[in-house]
Design a protein around this motif. Structure first.
Motif, PDB file in Angstrom:
ATOM      1  N   MET A   1     -16.272  -6.103  -2.626  1.00 27.70           N
ATOM      2  CA  MET A   1     -17.139  -6.544  -3.734  1.00 27.70           C
ATOM      3  C   MET A   1     -18.564  -6.719  -3.221  1.00 27.70           C
ATOM      4  O   MET A   1     -18.751  -7.265  -2.144  1.00 27.70           O
ATOM      5  CB  MET A   1     -16.569  -7.851  -4.302  1.00 27.70           C
ATOM      6  N   PRO A   2     -19.556  -6.261  -3.950  1.00 27.46           N
ATOM      7  CA  PRO A   2     -20.943  -6.375  -3.483  1.00 27.46           C
ATOM      8  C   PRO A   2     -21.408  -7.830  -3.480  1.00 27.46           C
ATOM      9  O   PRO A   2     -20.794  -8.689  -4.098  1.00 27.46           O
ATOM     10  CB  PRO A   2     -21.723  -5.544  -4.502  1.00 27.46           C
ATOM     11  N   PRO A   3     -22.500  -8.140  -2.775  1.00 24.12           N
ATOM     12  CA  PRO A   3     -23.050  -9.502  -2.727  1.00 24.12           C
ATOM     13  C   PRO A   3     -23.855  -9.807  -3.997  1.00 24.12           C
ATOM     14  O   PRO A   3     -23.597  -9.226  -5.051  1.00 24.12           O
ATOM     15  CB  PRO A   3     -23.928  -9.458  -1.482  1.00 24.12           C
ATOM     16  N   ILE A   4     -24.803 -10.718  -3.885  1.00 25.03           N
ATOM     17  CA  ILE A   4     -25.625 -11.110  -5.038  1.00 25.03           C
ATOM     18  C   ILE A   4     -26.315  -9.886  -5.644  1.00 25.03           C
ATOM     19  O   ILE A   4     -26.920  -9.096  -4.931  1.00 25.03           O
ATOM     20  CB  ILE A   4     -26.679 -12.148  -4.592  1.00 25.03           C
ATOM     21  N   ALA A   5     -26.198  -9.746  -6.944  1.00 25.41           N
ATOM     22  CA  ALA A   5     -26.745  -8.557  -7.623  1.00 25.41           C
ATOM     23  C   ALA A   5     -28.268  -8.593  -7.636  1.00 25.41           C
ATOM     24  O   ALA A   5     -28.874  -9.653  -7.805  1.00 25.41           O
ATOM     25  CB  ALA A   5     -26.204  -8.503  -9.047  1.00 25.41           C
ATOM     26  N   LYS A   6     -28.857  -7.406  -7.428  1.00 29.63           N
ATOM     27  CA  LYS A   6     -30.320  -7.290  -7.505  1.00 29.63           C
ATOM     28  C   LYS A   6     -30.679  -6.838  -8.912  1.00 29.63           C
ATOM     29  O   LYS A   6     -30.673  -5.649  -9.219  1.00 29.63           O
ATOM     30  CB  LYS A   6     -30.804  -6.278  -6.472  1.00 29.63           C
TER      31      LYS A   6
ATOM     32  N   GLU B   1     -21.120  -9.333  -9.931  1.00 30.37           N
ATOM     33  CA  GLU B   1     -20.828 -10.337  -8.905  1.00 30.37           C
ATOM     34  C   GLU B   1     -19.450 -10.900  -9.216  1.00 30.37           C
ATOM     35  O   GLU B   1     -19.112 -11.097 -10.377  1.00 30.37           O
ATOM     36  CB  GLU B   1     -21.852 -11.469  -8.958  1.00 30.37           C
ATOM     37  N   SER B   2     -18.666 -11.194  -8.176  1.00 31.25           N
ATOM     38  CA  SER B   2     -17.308 -11.625  -8.441  1.00 31.25           C
ATOM     39  C   SER B   2     -16.800 -12.524  -7.322  1.00 31.25           C
ATOM     40  O   SER B   2     -17.120 -12.315  -6.149  1.00 31.25           O
ATOM     41  CB  SER B   2     -16.412 -10.395  -8.573  1.00 31.25           C
TER      42      SER B   2
END
Lengths: 105, 105
Positions: free
Chosen positions: B1-6, B49-50
């Motif tokens: 899962m990706p980190p904090i969304a940009k 984000e999850s």
């Protein structure tokens, strides 16, 4: 941490707080629990949901923008925000949003 | 899962999906990964984000309500929503909200 928040019919507000933690506790756990309990005592507070894996996501729900502003300016919360910036989080983002619609089971 | 969304400058939309899982995988893990990858290909998708502990929180970000509606009506996503209701989740709530302001480090 409580389960899915029981919020009233929209509209209401959601503060989406997404964070990446730095290494070590440094008083974080105790302060985080205190902030949840303190937030719940504020006027306009509607509920809170939280989970952490690679990132942490905490969503707190509020009746209006004035309640969010008052909580942001709470003295004890200001101290926590300061420690968050200086030591607990490597990155975070706060998004203030207005919930327009919701549904579920 | 990706980190904090940009995400771009507000306004944009956040879909806050909070859930409690039933016991057992029942194809959930594979479908969840597929939905993240499929959502990222949709027009208007801005990020996701999850995190999951006692509850799961997934926040996806979108350019506008039309993009959210189109993703909700995506055929493969409709199948996942159906399995979500029938077997993966004991409870969930979807909140559609408009992000008005954001800040962070």
């Amino acid at each position: 941490m409580p389960p899915i928040a029981k919020t009233p019919k929209p509209p209401y507000y959601a503060v989406i707080f997404t964070s990446e933690r730095s290494a070590g506790d440094n008083g974080y756990g105790e302060m985080a629990a205190r902030m949840v309990s303190l937030a719940a005592q504020q006027p306009g507070f509607l509920g809170i949901e939280s989970a952490r894996e690679e990132i942490g996501i905490t969503v707190s729900y509020w009746a209006d923008l004035e309640s969010i502003k008052a909580w942001k300016d709470n003295a004890e919360h200001l101290e926590a925000q300061s420690k968050g910036r200086s030591s607990w989080y490597t990155h975070f983002r706060v998004r203030i949003s207005k919930v327009e619609r919701d549904y579920g089971i």
